[in-house]
Design a protein around this motif. Sequence first.
Motif, PDB file in Angstrom:
ATOM      1  N   LEU A   1      25.857   9.616  42.318  1.00 50.57           N
ATOM      2  CA  LEU A   1      25.991   8.238  42.796  1.00 50.57           C
ATOM      3  C   LEU A   1      25.322   8.087  44.158  1.00 50.57           C
ATOM      4  N   THR A   2      24.553   7.024  44.293  1.00 52.72           N
ATOM      5  CA  THR A   2      23.883   6.727  45.554  1.00 52.72           C
ATOM      6  C   THR A   2      24.149   5.273  45.923  1.00 52.72           C
ATOM      7  N   VAL A   3      24.640   5.056  47.133  1.00 47.42           N
ATOM      8  CA  VAL A   3      24.900   3.689  47.604  1.00 47.42           C
ATOM      9  C   VAL A   3      23.577   3.002  47.884  1.00 47.42           C
ATOM     10  N   GLU A   4      23.417   1.791  47.366  1.00 49.90           N
ATOM     11  CA  GLU A   4      22.210   0.994  47.545  1.00 49.90           C
ATOM     12  C   GLU A   4      22.513  -0.194  48.454  1.00 49.90           C
TER      13      GLU A   4
ATOM     14  N   TYR B   1      21.757   0.920  37.483  1.00 48.73           N
ATOM     15  CA  TYR B   1      22.389   0.330  38.660  1.00 48.73           C
ATOM     16  C   TYR B   1      23.678  -0.401  38.296  1.00 48.73           C
ATOM     17  N   LEU B   2      24.607  -0.330  39.209  1.00 51.72           N
ATOM     18  CA  LEU B   2      25.844  -1.109  39.120  1.00 51.72           C
ATOM     19  C   LEU B   2      25.873  -2.103  40.266  1.00 51.72           C
ATOM     20  N   THR B   3      26.386  -3.292  39.990  1.00 52.73           N
ATOM     21  CA  THR B   3      26.457  -4.328  41.021  1.00 52.73           C
ATOM     22  C   THR B   3      27.787  -5.062  40.928  1.00 52.73           C
ATOM     23  N   GLY B   4      28.413  -5.306  42.061  1.00 45.92           N
ATOM     24  CA  GLY B   4      29.595  -6.163  42.114  1.00 45.92           C
ATOM     25  C   GLY B   4      30.876  -5.488  41.670  1.00 45.92           C
ATOM     26  N   ARG B   5      31.598  -6.108  40.753  1.00 44.65           N
ATOM     27  CA  ARG B   5      32.938  -5.674  40.362  1.00 44.65           C
ATOM     28  C   ARG B   5      33.016  -4.223  39.874  1.00 44.65           C
TER      29      ARG B   5
ATOM     30  N   LEU C   1      25.174   0.146  43.547  1.00 40.43           N
ATOM     31  CA  LEU C   1      25.252   1.594  43.410  1.00 40.43           C
ATOM     32  C   LEU C   1      24.227   2.037  42.368  1.00 40.43           C
ATOM     33  N   ALA C   2      23.574   3.165  42.625  1.00 36.17           N
ATOM     34  CA  ALA C   2      22.651   3.747  41.647  1.00 36.17           C
ATOM     35  C   ALA C   2      23.296   4.968  41.015  1.00 36.17           C
TER      36      ALA C   2
END
Length: 380
Positions: A230-233, A266-270, A247-248
């Motif tokens: 996991l990498t914070v974007e 990628y993940l975004t939001g909730r 998050l990537a």
Amino acid sequence: MPPVQKSAVERRAEELDTIAAVLPIERRDELAELLSDQDVETLRHLVNQGMGDNTLRALTSDLAYLQAWSLAATGKSLPWPAPEALLLKFVAHHLWDPQRREPDPDHGMPADIDEGLRSQGFLRAVGPHAPATVRRRLANWSTLTHWRGLDGAFASPALKSAIRLAVRAVPRPRRRKSAKAVTGDVLASLLATCASGSLRDLRDRALLMVAFASGGRRRSEIAGLRREQLTVEPSIVVPDGPPLPSLAIHLGRTKTTTGEDDEIVYLTGRPVEALDAWMAAAKIESGSVFRAIGRWGTVSRRTLDPQSINAIVKQRVAMAGLEPGEYSAHGLRSGYLTEAANRGVPLPEAMEQSRHRSVQQASSYYNSATRRTGRAAQLL
């Protein structure tokens, strides 16, 4: 006092433990009894050769089944190499015609063998095996024979003809791995069962949201997800609202890629917020992301296995008042693409997230979602 000599079963159990980190094994003691020393050594060799985790799990599962079947059907351990007659017996026991079975009880797998395998947990469904399952087990049988430096009769015309005729005699409609897709509305119902704030609810909420939003990840990918992937974007700026966390996920080796490929979703939001809440509550700073939770609410260092991912999905389905038999973990994957189609997301964009290689495979979910409401279905 002389050291206590370990039995062969105890020794094999310890050998299986040494590869458990790469090849999660739920039934270690049972496998230690079923498998021979050479079987375990073959598995260790394949681990050292760098064979993919999913392939190794399938090989181990099928090897255990073949050994159990051979003991039940012949009273002997699986011979190497297997004679053609034993391969033909395997096909006859697993590909049979239910209609012919009614007047002829001896057709197909004998009742005593069926009962023996069922009592050990190797058989669950009633009826003949799916042709794909039989072909996979024969292919893995052939692979294990090859790795032992032996030749088998797997390419014999008689075996190929037996499979072809058996499949033709009993056509089976192709079914999806999950009868129903976990679309957005179904997912919302499952998430509503994770509202207590307990560790288990936090974990399952994050697991469901991450698996779905990351493109419908396979259960093996979710089970194997590690904090280091996991990498914070940078946050995503949206009009008239606070920035959304991003998050990537670096997937590494998947079913369709190699370890050298650095595929990213990628993940975004909730979903990011749910994942952060779980990792903070469980104090996960490294290692496996989704872990087992003990009876007294303690978070284990042990990762969930893929079967547990499926069990969690079915448990939440039942808690939501739906039918567990109609859904599985794969429904999150098909559900992601179905939901993308319902919301008008272009297929190439959805495939970037799902990482499907085959347009034909991915588009089948789109076709199912759009044909019902398309003009071709409304001519009258």
